[in-house]
Structure formats: C-alpha cells, structure tokens
Write an enzyme that holds these catalytic residues in place. Structure first.
Site, PDB file in Angstrom:
ATOM      1  N   PRO A  18       0.858  -1.195   0.000  1.00  0.00           N
ATOM      2  CA  PRO A  18       0.000   0.000   0.000  1.00  0.00           C
ATOM      3  C   PRO A  18       0.893   1.244   0.000  1.00  0.00           C
ATOM      4  O   PRO A  18       1.784   1.362   0.844  1.00  0.00           O
ATOM      5  CB  PRO A  18      -0.776  -0.103   1.313  1.00  0.00           C
ATOM      6  CG  PRO A  18      -0.499  -1.467   1.869  1.00  0.00           C
ATOM      7  CD  PRO A  18       0.789  -1.941   1.272  1.00  0.00           C
ATOM      8  N   ALA A  19       0.653   2.156  -0.929  1.00  0.00           N
ATOM      9  CA  ALA A  19       1.556   3.305  -1.064  1.00  0.00           C
ATOM     10  C   ALA A  19       1.495   4.225   0.158  1.00  0.00           C
ATOM     11  O   ALA A  19       2.443   4.939   0.453  1.00  0.00           O
ATOM     12  CB  ALA A  19       1.210   4.088  -2.324  1.00  0.00           C
ATOM     13  N   GLY A  21       1.459   4.848   4.102  1.00  0.00           N
ATOM     14  CA  GLY A  21       1.855   4.141   5.313  1.00  0.00           C
ATOM     15  C   GLY A  21       2.039   5.090   6.484  1.00  0.00           C
ATOM     16  O   GLY A  21       1.977   6.315   6.332  1.00  0.00           O
ATOM     17  N   LEU A  22       2.294   4.499   7.640  1.00  0.00           N
ATOM     18  CA  LEU A  22       2.505   5.272   8.861  1.00  0.00           C
ATOM     19  C   LEU A  22       3.994   5.408   9.139  1.00  0.00           C
ATOM     20  O   LEU A  22       4.703   4.405   9.239  1.00  0.00           O
ATOM     21  CB  LEU A  22       1.843   4.552  10.051  1.00  0.00           C
ATOM     22  CG  LEU A  22       2.081   5.207  11.423  1.00  0.00           C
ATOM     23  CD1 LEU A  22       1.357   6.552  11.521  1.00  0.00           C
ATOM     24  CD2 LEU A  22       1.631   4.273  12.542  1.00  0.00           C
ATOM     25  N   GLY A  23       4.478   6.638   9.286  1.00  0.00           N
ATOM     26  CA  GLY A  23       5.856   6.866   9.722  1.00  0.00           C
ATOM     27  C   GLY A  23       5.938   6.776  11.233  1.00  0.00           C
ATOM     28  O   GLY A  23       5.015   7.202  11.937  1.00  0.00           O
ATOM     29  N   ASP A  49       6.053   1.921   8.622  1.00  0.00           N
ATOM     30  CA  ASP A  49       7.478   2.104   8.335  1.00  0.00           C
ATOM     31  C   ASP A  49       8.232   2.282   9.647  1.00  0.00           C
ATOM     32  O   ASP A  49       7.946   3.184  10.423  1.00  0.00           O
ATOM     33  CB  ASP A  49       7.675   3.348   7.462  1.00  0.00           C
ATOM     34  CG  ASP A  49       9.142   3.503   7.096  1.00  0.00           C
ATOM     35  OD1 ASP A  49       9.571   2.836   6.139  1.00  0.00           O
ATOM     36  OD2 ASP A  49       9.862   4.255   7.788  1.00  0.00           O
ATOM     37  N   LYS A  83      14.650  -1.006   8.986  1.00  0.00           N
ATOM     38  CA  LYS A  83      15.928  -0.585   8.379  1.00  0.00           C
ATOM     39  C   LYS A  83      17.139  -1.012   9.196  1.00  0.00           C
ATOM     40  O   LYS A  83      17.103  -1.002  10.430  1.00  0.00           O
ATOM     41  CB  LYS A  83      15.946   0.944   8.217  1.00  0.00           C
ATOM     42  CG  LYS A  83      14.664   1.473   7.574  1.00  0.00           C
ATOM     43  CD  LYS A  83      14.707   2.955   7.271  1.00  0.00           C
ATOM     44  CE  LYS A  83      13.320   3.442   6.883  1.00  0.00           C
ATOM     45  NZ  LYS A  83      12.479   3.812   8.024  1.00  0.00           N
ATOM     46  N   HIS A 116      19.604   1.806   5.899  1.00  0.00           N
ATOM     47  CA  HIS A 116      19.059   3.093   6.350  1.00  0.00           C
ATOM     48  C   HIS A 116      19.799   4.293   5.740  1.00  0.00           C
ATOM     49  O   HIS A 116      19.176   5.267   5.322  1.00  0.00           O
ATOM     50  CB  HIS A 116      19.126   3.151   7.884  1.00  0.00           C
ATOM     51  CG  HIS A 116      18.162   4.097   8.518  1.00  0.00           C
ATOM     52  ND1 HIS A 116      17.561   3.860   9.726  1.00  0.00           N
ATOM     53  CD2 HIS A 116      17.697   5.296   8.113  1.00  0.00           C
ATOM     54  CE1 HIS A 116      16.760   4.872  10.040  1.00  0.00           C
ATOM     55  NE2 HIS A 116      16.837   5.764   9.067  1.00  0.00           N
TER      56      HIS A 116
END
Ligand code: A2P
Length: 323
Positions: A18-19, A21-23, A49, A83, A116
């Site tokens: 899904p393009a 997302g939650l940071g 993420d 990451k 990262h």
C-alpha cells in the site's frame, strides 16, 4: 476503497505494498507509538514504516501483535518495513541485525528491509561524536552490505530489500553488482524537494520510491533544524489548493505524493491527524493543481545528514548526496 489500497505498488513477484503508510520516526514518548499503531490499524492503515534506530520497534511489535490478536488485521494484510543501522554494514552483521529487528517486532518475516543510510560506523558506535568514529565506504563497501541484505532474502527473513538515502550514482553502482536487485529507495521528498530525476531513475530501473518527511518533519529535535526553515504546511499555494478542495494542507501534500506514484509515510501520533492523513481518497488533485505544486520545488532538504559530515569525516555533504 480504502486509502491503504487505493494506490497499490506492485513488486516483481506480484506482492503489493500500500503506497500510504505510517511513519514512526520521532514517536518516542512512552506508549506513544503503541497507541499510534493501534489507532492507525483501526483506521485502516496497512503499511508501517519502522527502523531499529527509531528505538521503538518493540512497541510497534506489541501493537501489531495485539491488533492481530484482537482480530483487527492479519499479518498478511500488513506491510512492515524496517531498516538496517549504519553500525552493522559488514556482510556478516546484516542477518543478525535483521533478526534483532524481527525479534523486537515479534515477526517471522519483514515485507521490506532497507539499508538506512549509505554511511558506515564501527559496530560499537551508534551516533558518532567525532570523525574518527566513522568508517569510510572503502572500509565498509556498500556492495558488502548488500551481500548481507541478499543473505537475509535467501534465509526468508524479508520478502524485499532496498535502500534509503541513496543517490542515482549510488544506485547505479549497486544495480551493476546486485544479485537480488534493490526494489525501493526511501528518501526525503515533498514539494520543496521533489527529486524528480531520482524519482524517474527509480521508475526506469524497477525501484519504487518512498517519500519520507512528506509534511516537512517539523517535530525534529532542535539540533537537527536550521534557523528560518521554510514551513511546508504553511506554504501559500498548498493552502490555496487545500481550500479549493475543503481539505487540509497535510492532505494535499499526501495526495500529491500518491498521485505522483510515490509511497508516502506521514508520521502522526494524534488520532485526529492519523484519521485526517488517511482520509484523502476524496481529494482528487487536478492536473493544474499538480502543475502548481510541481512549481514549488526548491531543492530544499530538511534532513541534511549533518551528523555524518562533521569536519574530518570520510563523508561530506557533496559525497553523501552526490550533488
Ligand atoms: P503529530 O504527530 O502531533 O500529529 P513528517 O511526517 O513530515 O515527519 O511530519 C510529522 C509532523 O507533522 C509531526 O509533528 C506531526 O505531529 C505533524 N502532523 C502529522 N499529521 C499532520 C496533519 N494532518 N496536520 C498537521 N500536522 C501534522
């Protein structure tokens, strides 16, 4: 249709990310990221993420576990990215590092694992305080790190691998030698730093592009801020476009990234703003809106990576960003 599935990004093996997302960077108060992830999943977010270095993977993991146990979502419906930190760039350090993240997140596999930064540190340094606490890319070549990333795929620990903060030049070198190609480059991107050549390069070479700090990352610690930074959320053009759609500036920024074909990971820990950021499906930006936003580019970075480029460091701003 849910925002989370409205802009699917398809991978070579037909997996779909899904393009939107939650940071989770900067969601660091006690319980903050747990509550944000639980609320986000309830709202319909399906992409989260993370990064080892955000120091909150364990809380994210508890939230995912509890959401699954509560029947709100299944593991398969979620897309989880995390990451590799800079102090585990030697090939034999990568698999142990991803296992540490999987353990924190209480997961068997990741959807996406990213390098990262294209910056290396000795294993006992987390953030360098002086130049002597860094490793150059000659001492820790990115291709060796990549071999470790490929090992992680071979061991079934992650379905996809990619990079973050990579320039076209670094991607070119990596693509030339990679056995398993990188499928993502996650970089800072918003109307003030559109990175169109990098975006186009990724498109042409089979990589997706994720925009981090899409709202201008105003909650960064003061030491990472420059004086008199332009405030993206207060840009006049963005404000005018928002008004014509009865939307908020943040919604316009998110929708712009999605319509452009990028993944986008706005961070919020606030239930109202989590919902607001998710709710952009009715905001359709016109070609003229998209054109006006394209004119706002000023190659302005909020995240300079100055922590890697102190005097005497093997990295300079010029070699870090290749510009
Ligand atoms: P908060 O977590 O209190 O909502 P970025 O994603 O560019 O790093 O930006 C994150 C910053 O933007 C955080 O300070 C976050 O605050 C704020 N933010 C998130 N969503 C919105 C929104 N819809 N409107 C205004 N600010 C927002």
């Amino acid at each position: 249709m849910h925002q989370s599935t409205e802009f699917p990004l398809t991978f070579a093996n037909n997996d779909i990310m899904p393009a939107f997302g939650l940071g989770t960077w900067k969601a660091s108060g006690p319980g903050e990221v747990y509550n944000a992830v639980r609320e986000a999943i309830r709202i319909g977010y399906r992409h989260i993420d993370c990064a080892l270095r955000y120091e909150n993977e364990d809380e994210v993991g508890r939230a995912i576990k509890d959401a699954i146990a509560a029947g709100e979502v299944t593991r398969k419906e979620l897309w989880i990215t995390t990451k590799l930190w800079n102090n585990a760039h030697h090939r034999d350090q990568v698999v142990p590092a991803i296992k540490e993240s999987l353990n924190n997140l209480q997961l068997d596999y990741l959807d996406l694992y990213l390098i990262h930064w294209p910056v290396a540190l000795p294993s006992d340094v987390i953030f360098p305080s002086k130049a002597s606490e860094m490793l150059s890319l000659e001492e820790a070549p990115l291709i060796d790190t990549w071999r470790g990333m490929e090992d992680a795929v071979d061991e079934g620990l992650t379905r996809h691998i990619g990079v973050s903060n990579f320039s076209i030049k670094k991607l070119e070198a990596l693509l030339a030698d990679a056995r398993i190609k990188p499928e993502m480059n996650q970089v800072e991107s918003h109307p003030y730093l559109q990175q169109q050549p990098l975006f186009d390069y990724c498109r042409k070479n089979g990589l997706h592009f994720t925009a981090y700090s899409p709202l201008g990352s105003m909650d960064r610690p003061a030491r990472l801020k420059k004086e008199e930074e332009p405030i993206l959320l207060k840009n006049e053009t963005i404000g005018e476009i928002a008004e014509t759609h009865s939307a908020s500036p943040a919604q316009v920024l998110i929708r712009w990234a999605l319509q452009r074909g990028s993944a986008v990971i706005p961070k919020s820990s606030n239930p109202k703003r989590l919902q607001e950021n998710f709710d952009t499906r009715n905001i359709i930006l016109s070609p003229e809106d998209m054109y006006r936003i394209a004119q706002l580019d000023r190659n302005y970075r909020y995240i300079h990576g100055e922590f890697w480029t102190m005097e005497g460091s093997p990295y300079t701003q010029a070699t870090l960003w290749d510009e």
